[in-house]
Motif scaffolding. Structure first.
Motif, PDB file in Angstrom:
ATOM      1  N   ILE A   1     -16.345 -14.987  -1.741  1.00  0.00           N
ATOM      2  CA  ILE A   1     -17.079 -16.183  -1.342  1.00  0.00           C
ATOM      3  C   ILE A   1     -18.241 -15.712  -0.482  1.00  0.00           C
ATOM      4  CG2 ILE A   1     -15.092 -17.729  -1.468  1.00  0.00           C
ATOM      5  CD1 ILE A   1     -14.834 -17.519   1.572  1.00  0.00           C
ATOM      6  N   ARG A   2     -19.206 -16.567  -0.300  1.00  0.00           N
ATOM      7  CA  ARG A   2     -20.333 -16.235   0.577  1.00  0.00           C
ATOM      8  C   ARG A   2     -20.221 -17.061   1.849  1.00  0.00           C
ATOM      9  NH1 ARG A   2     -24.185 -13.089  -1.855  1.00  0.00           N
ATOM     10  NH2 ARG A   2     -24.105 -13.058  -4.118  1.00  0.00           N
ATOM     11  N   ASN A   3     -20.410 -16.385   2.984  1.00  0.00           N
ATOM     12  CA  ASN A   3     -20.380 -17.130   4.242  1.00  0.00           C
ATOM     13  C   ASN A   3     -21.737 -17.789   4.472  1.00  0.00           C
ATOM     14  OD1 ASN A   3     -22.069 -15.161   5.244  1.00  0.00           O
ATOM     15  ND2 ASN A   3     -20.554 -14.219   6.576  1.00  0.00           N
ATOM     16  N   GLY A   4     -21.912 -18.429   5.604  1.00  0.00           N
ATOM     17  CA  GLY A   4     -23.117 -19.202   5.883  1.00  0.00           C
ATOM     18  C   GLY A   4     -24.414 -18.426   5.779  1.00  0.00           C
ATOM     19  N   ASN A   5     -24.392 -17.105   6.062  1.00  0.00           N
ATOM     20  CA  ASN A   5     -25.631 -16.326   5.997  1.00  0.00           C
ATOM     21  C   ASN A   5     -25.786 -15.575   4.671  1.00  0.00           C
ATOM     22  OD1 ASN A   5     -23.928 -14.156   6.196  1.00  0.00           O
ATOM     23  ND2 ASN A   5     -24.630 -13.465   8.184  1.00  0.00           N
ATOM     24  N   GLY A   6     -24.879 -15.844   3.711  1.00  0.00           N
ATOM     25  CA  GLY A   6     -24.994 -15.232   2.390  1.00  0.00           C
ATOM     26  C   GLY A   6     -24.201 -13.955   2.203  1.00  0.00           C
ATOM     27  N   ASP A   7     -23.591 -13.432   3.272  1.00  0.00           N
ATOM     28  CA  ASP A   7     -22.773 -12.225   3.131  1.00  0.00           C
ATOM     29  C   ASP A   7     -21.541 -12.520   2.289  1.00  0.00           C
ATOM     30  OD1 ASP A   7     -24.516 -10.772   4.692  1.00  0.00           O
ATOM     31  OD2 ASP A   7     -23.313 -10.930   6.509  1.00  0.00           O
ATOM     32  N   LYS A   8     -21.056 -11.509   1.582  1.00  0.00           N
ATOM     33  CA  LYS A   8     -19.885 -11.654   0.732  1.00  0.00           C
ATOM     34  C   LYS A   8     -18.607 -11.401   1.533  1.00  0.00           C
ATOM     35  CE  LYS A   8     -22.350  -9.951  -3.297  1.00  0.00           C
ATOM     36  NZ  LYS A   8     -22.472  -8.848  -4.250  1.00  0.00           N
ATOM     37  N   ILE A   9     -17.616 -12.235   1.288  1.00  0.00           N
ATOM     38  CA  ILE A   9     -16.270 -12.027   1.825  1.00  0.00           C
ATOM     39  C   ILE A   9     -15.364 -11.877   0.613  1.00  0.00           C
ATOM     40  CG2 ILE A   9     -14.373 -12.986   3.178  1.00  0.00           C
ATOM     41  CD1 ILE A   9     -16.506 -14.674   4.665  1.00  0.00           C
ATOM     42  N   TYR A  10     -14.899 -10.647   0.360  1.00  0.00           N
ATOM     43  CA  TYR A  10     -14.057 -10.380  -0.795  1.00  0.00           C
ATOM     44  C   TYR A  10     -12.655 -10.918  -0.545  1.00  0.00           C
ATOM     45  CZ  TYR A  10     -17.748  -7.623  -2.785  1.00  0.00           C
ATOM     46  OH  TYR A  10     -18.946  -7.242  -3.322  1.00  0.00           O
ATOM     47  N   LEU A  11     -11.999 -11.330  -1.635  1.00  0.00           N
ATOM     48  CA  LEU A  11     -10.695 -11.972  -1.529  1.00  0.00           C
ATOM     49  C   LEU A  11      -9.655 -11.268  -2.383  1.00  0.00           C
ATOM     50  CD1 LEU A  11     -11.940 -15.635  -2.096  1.00  0.00           C
ATOM     51  CD2 LEU A  11     -11.463 -14.542   0.103  1.00  0.00           C
ATOM     52  N   ASN A  12      -8.425 -11.286  -1.906  1.00  0.00           N
ATOM     53  CA  ASN A  12      -7.261 -10.884  -2.682  1.00  0.00           C
ATOM     54  C   ASN A  12      -6.403 -12.119  -2.878  1.00  0.00           C
ATOM     55  OD1 ASN A  12      -7.522  -8.125  -3.156  1.00  0.00           O
ATOM     56  ND2 ASN A  12      -6.684  -7.583  -1.173  1.00  0.00           N
ATOM     57  N   PHE A  13      -5.731 -12.203  -4.008  1.00  0.00           N
ATOM     58  CA  PHE A  13      -4.803 -13.296  -4.264  1.00  0.00           C
ATOM     59  C   PHE A  13      -3.405 -12.717  -4.232  1.00  0.00           C
ATOM     60  CE2 PHE A  13      -2.460 -16.263  -7.012  1.00  0.00           C
ATOM     61  CZ  PHE A  13      -2.766 -17.452  -6.359  1.00  0.00           C
ATOM     62  N   LYS A  14      -2.630 -13.078  -3.188  1.00  0.00           N
ATOM     63  CA  LYS A  14      -1.267 -12.582  -3.027  1.00  0.00           C
ATOM     64  C   LYS A  14      -0.368 -13.735  -2.616  1.00  0.00           C
ATOM     65  CE  LYS A  14      -2.594  -8.017  -1.357  1.00  0.00           C
ATOM     66  NZ  LYS A  14      -2.546  -7.086  -0.228  1.00  0.00           N
ATOM     67  N   LYS A  15       0.802 -13.761  -3.195  1.00  0.00           N
ATOM     68  CA  LYS A  15       1.811 -14.763  -2.844  1.00  0.00           C
ATOM     69  C   LYS A  15       1.237 -16.180  -2.866  1.00  0.00           C
ATOM     70  CE  LYS A  15       4.441 -11.448  -0.183  1.00  0.00           C
ATOM     71  NZ  LYS A  15       5.034 -11.102   1.093  1.00  0.00           N
ATOM     72  N   ASN A  16       0.497 -16.476  -3.928  1.00  0.00           N
ATOM     73  CA  ASN A  16      -0.067 -17.806  -4.162  1.00  0.00           C
ATOM     74  C   ASN A  16      -1.113 -18.245  -3.146  1.00  0.00           C
ATOM     75  OD1 ASN A  16       1.502 -18.197  -6.501  1.00  0.00           O
ATOM     76  ND2 ASN A  16       3.231 -18.807  -5.237  1.00  0.00           N
ATOM     77  N   LYS A  17      -1.773 -17.304  -2.478  1.00  0.00           N
ATOM     78  CA  LYS A  17      -2.832 -17.630  -1.518  1.00  0.00           C
ATOM     79  C   LYS A  17      -3.947 -16.595  -1.608  1.00  0.00           C
ATOM     80  CE  LYS A  17      -0.077 -19.919   2.006  1.00  0.00           C
ATOM     81  NZ  LYS A  17       0.221 -19.977   3.430  1.00  0.00           N
ATOM     82  N   PHE A  18      -5.151 -17.035  -1.257  1.00  0.00           N
ATOM     83  CA  PHE A  18      -6.277 -16.115  -1.148  1.00  0.00           C
ATOM     84  C   PHE A  18      -6.348 -15.589   0.282  1.00  0.00           C
ATOM     85  CE2 PHE A  18      -7.751 -18.435  -4.898  1.00  0.00           C
ATOM     86  CZ  PHE A  18      -8.220 -17.395  -5.680  1.00  0.00           C
TER      87      PHE A  18
END
Length: 88
Positions: free
Chosen positions: A47-64
Motif C-alpha cells: 500500500i502507499r502511505n500519505g507521502n507515496g512511500d510503499k509499505i509492503y505487506l505479508n498475508f499470514k493467518k488471515n490478516k495483512f
C-alpha cells in the motif's frame, strides 16, 4: 492512504484474503469503514502511505501485516525470500 471515491457497490465481494476488486481490476481492502488500494510489485502486495512511500505487506493467518525491515550496515533489509520478491 485511504482511497477516495470508492463506491462499495461497484466492488466484488471479499475473497479469501478480504480483497475486493473493482471493474478495472484494482484491489482494495476495507479498514475501519474505508478502503485502501492494494498494489503489487513482483507478487508482493503493498500500500502507499500519505507521502507515496510503499509499505509492503505479508498475508499470514488471515490478516495483512507490514513487512518488517531492519537497518543493517546502513541498508534496509528483510528476510531473504521477501527481498527476492521485491528486487528480482
Amino acid at each position: 492512504m485511504f482511497a477516495k471515491d470508492v463506491n462499495a457497490r461497484t466492488l466484488s465481494a471479499p475473497d479469501h484474503m478480504g480483497l475486493r476488486v473493482d471493474l478495472d481490476g484494482n484491489k482494495y481492502i476495507k479498514v475501519n469503514d474505508n478502503f485502501i488500494k492494494i498494489e503489487h510489485q513482483k507478487d508482493l502486495p503493498f500500500i502507499r502511505n500519505g507521502n507515496g512511500d510503499k509499505i509492503y505487506l505479508n498475508f499470514k493467518k488471515n490478516k495483512f501485516y507490514p513487512v518488517k525491515f531492519e537497518r543493517k550496515n546502513g541498508s534496509l533489509v528483510s528476510n531473504q525470500a521477501e527481498m527476492k520478491k521485491i528486487y528480482n
